[in-house]
Design a protein around this motif. Structure first.
Motif, PDB file in Angstrom:
ATOM      1  N   LEU A 238       0.815  -1.218   0.000  1.00 62.10           N
ATOM      2  CA  LEU A 238       0.000   0.000   0.000  1.00 62.10           C
ATOM      3  C   LEU A 238       0.853   1.274   0.000  1.00 62.10           C
ATOM      4  N   GLY A 239       2.158   1.102  -0.100  1.00 62.81           N
ATOM      5  CA  GLY A 239       3.031   2.261  -0.216  1.00 62.81           C
ATOM      6  C   GLY A 239       3.475   2.837   1.119  1.00 62.81           C
ATOM      7  N   GLU A 244       3.100   4.004   6.789  1.00 62.39           N
ATOM      8  CA  GLU A 244       3.514   4.883   7.891  1.00 62.39           C
ATOM      9  C   GLU A 244       2.314   5.376   8.687  1.00 62.39           C
ATOM     10  N   PHE A 245       1.240   5.738   7.966  1.00 66.25           N
ATOM     11  CA  PHE A 245       0.014   6.197   8.632  1.00 66.25           C
ATOM     12  C   PHE A 245      -0.565   5.080   9.507  1.00 66.25           C
ATOM     13  N   LYS A 248       1.512   4.544  12.604  1.00 71.34           N
ATOM     14  CA  LYS A 248       1.251   5.615  13.580  1.00 71.34           C
ATOM     15  C   LYS A 248      -0.036   5.351  14.358  1.00 71.34           C
ATOM     16  N   LYS A 249      -1.029   4.771  13.685  1.00 72.38           N
ATOM     17  CA  LYS A 249      -2.325   4.480  14.316  1.00 72.38           C
ATOM     18  C   LYS A 249      -2.318   3.147  15.062  1.00 72.38           C
ATOM     19  N   GLY A 250      -1.187   2.421  15.006  1.00 69.28           N
ATOM     20  CA  GLY A 250      -1.100   1.126  15.693  1.00 69.28           C
ATOM     21  C   GLY A 250      -1.805   0.004  14.962  1.00 69.28           C
ATOM     22  N   LEU A 251      -2.121   0.207  13.664  1.00 72.83           N
ATOM     23  CA  LEU A 251      -2.906  -0.775  12.921  1.00 72.83           C
ATOM     24  C   LEU A 251      -2.076  -1.911  12.345  1.00 72.83           C
ATOM     25  N   LEU A 295       2.057   5.714  -6.816  1.00 71.12           N
ATOM     26  CA  LEU A 295       1.540   6.929  -6.168  1.00 71.12           C
ATOM     27  C   LEU A 295       1.165   6.673  -4.704  1.00 71.12           C
ATOM     28  N   LEU A 296       0.928   5.397  -4.382  1.00 69.29           N
ATOM     29  CA  LEU A 296       0.563   5.049  -3.002  1.00 69.29           C
ATOM     30  C   LEU A 296       1.709   5.329  -2.027  1.00 69.29           C
ATOM     31  N   HIS A 297       2.927   5.426  -2.550  1.00 70.33           N
ATOM     32  CA  HIS A 297       4.070   5.735  -1.684  1.00 70.33           C
ATOM     33  C   HIS A 297       4.021   7.191  -1.204  1.00 70.33           C
ATOM     34  N   GLN A 298       3.359   8.042  -1.989  1.00 71.00           N
ATOM     35  CA  GLN A 298       3.370   9.476  -1.693  1.00 71.00           C
ATOM     36  C   GLN A 298       2.026  10.028  -1.220  1.00 71.00           C
ATOM     37  N   TYR A 299       0.949   9.340  -1.586  1.00 70.89           N
ATOM     38  CA  TYR A 299      -0.374   9.916  -1.311  1.00 70.89           C
ATOM     39  C   TYR A 299      -1.252   8.954  -0.508  1.00 70.89           C
ATOM     40  N   GLN A 300      -2.052   9.535   0.365  1.00 77.60           N
ATOM     41  CA  GLN A 300      -2.836   8.733   1.306  1.00 77.60           C
ATOM     42  C   GLN A 300      -4.136   8.223   0.705  1.00 77.60           C
TER      43      GLN A 300
END
Length: 410
Positions: A238-239, A244-245, A248-251, A295-300
């Protein structure tokens, strides 16, 4: 379990536990949905001549919406078209005296129950019934009516503590919720489709595991962060940005559990084939197998893609039972509401008996005017606990109370 029709409430004092915990802004309640949901029960008690003492909580300690129930009294007064007295106390002498002063057909609301430290923790019935809240209030009430389905997964004094002390009765909302969820869960109609999105990943994984293992579902469709976890578990990248997101959320902690579920039930869990990302403020759709997946590496990721929504719609239109919880994406932004709106519209258009729950799910169907879903549940957490196969403490308390008092009442 006891129903309201089993009792004569004339001139009896009823402690009515409801869940009026509502979104607030600048000290004002901005959604009266939970108030309207319990109006039939309140009106029935008033018309039956009961003295109605309402108990609810609002917010959690130190949260922005943790406040008194004075505003709740005002909203209820308007909806009922009669005065609802705000009692600035919970179980102290002032509250008990005010309760004693109530006349047949009158309504009062106690202070925010979570102002009492006893109400904040989950404890077994045996401990809950020893609390001051239960011991003090039980002296001035005759019956307890529980209509707080949204907190049915909690075991706190006001919710379960009276069960063996006073007859505890289902309100109309509680009865309606239980009937709808039981029908969805135990129905032999097929196909039974579960749609799980949003951010409650741990709870959703429990639901997936339970309904597939017990053959209560034929297929699970995923969206939101639930889909992201399963997509990673299937081995897709998923990039960096999205991983990283999720970290951060512990997922990322749930990916291993998702892998274990997939090992057992892989064909029955569907994940998105495409996603929509926020590309410089615009919606751009990315197929997981396409060349632009970089693009998944750069955009959420903000939503499922349109191709996924179409595939989900085809499946949902053939369903006989649908259970849904959680949006497909960030529906608050219109350009990323497409997945949620399309999937929820498909549920509404389907001939299936459908149950939808969760605060964000309800907010999305209200925002986009989606109608036609059979049952809208007031309790997201309680609903997920039910479909995860967990015992709901409030339902257990209602059963215990019935067994204790059934001979006395009849």
């Amino acid at each position: 379990m006891f129903r309201l029709e089993d009792f004569n409430f004339h001139n009896k004092t009823v402690f009515l536990r409801v869940d009026l915990n509502s979104p607030m802004k600048d000290g004002k309640i901005i959604s009266d949905a939970r108030f309207k949901a319990v109006l039939p029960t309140i009106r029935y008690l008033i018309e039956s001549g009961a003295k109605v003492v309402i108990g609810t909580h609002q917010g959690k300690p130190y949260s922005e919406d943790y406040t008194t129930t004075e505003e709740h009294a005002r909203v209820l007064s308007e909806l009922l078209d009669q005065h609802v007295e705000y009692i600035e106390d919970i179980f102290g002498r002032y509250a008990r005296e005010k309760i004693k002063e109530l006349k047949s057909g009158e309504v009062a609301i106690l202070e925010n129950l979570r102002f009492s430290a006893e109400e904040v923790k989950n404890k077994p019935i045996e401990e809950c019934e020893k609390t001051f809240l239960v011991k003090k209030l039980s002296k001035v009430i005759d019956y307890v009516v529980n209509d707080a389905f949204a907190t049915a997964h909690r075991s706190q004094p006001s919710l379960v503590g009276f069960a063996r002390i006073k007859p505890m009765i289902m309100g109309f909302l509680m009865e309606k919720e239980i009937e709808a969820l039981m029908r969805a869960y135990y129905s032999k109609d097929s196909p039974k489709i579960y749609v799980l999105g949003g951010a409650k990943v741990e709870d959703s994984l429990k639901v997936v595991e339970n309904v597939l293992r017990r053959e209560r579902a034929d297929l699970v469709l995923t969206g939101g962060l639930v889909a992201n976890v399963f997509t990673l578990a299937k081995g897709f990248d998923l990039g960096r940005k999205n991983v990283e997101f999720m970290k951060k959320k512990g997922l990322l902690d749930y990916v291993k559990h998702a892998e274990e579920i997939l090992d057992e039930f892989y064909p029955y869990i569907r994940t998105p084939v495409d996603f929509a990302v926020d590309y410089k403020g615009e919606r751009v759709e990315i197929d997981l197998l396409s060349e632009n997946r970089g693009l998944l590496h750069q955009y959420q990721i903000m939503d499922i893609g349109k191709r996924t929504a179409e595939k989900y719609r085809e499946i949902l239109m053939k369903a006989r039972i649908i259970v849904a919880n959680g949006p497909m994406g960030v529906f608050e932004r219109e350009e990323f509401a497409i997945g949620t709106v399309e999937v929820f519209k498909a549920i509404a258009d389907s001939p299936a008996f459908s149950v939808l729950g969760g605060g964000h799910s309800i907010a999305s169907i209200q925002k986009y005017g989606i109608t036609g879903i059979t049952h809208i549940s007031t309790g997201g957490g309680a609903m997920l606990s039910f479909f995860a196969g967990e015992e709901l403490p409030v339902l257990r308390a209602l059963q215990i109370s019935y067994e204790k008092f059934k001979e006395v009442v009849k």
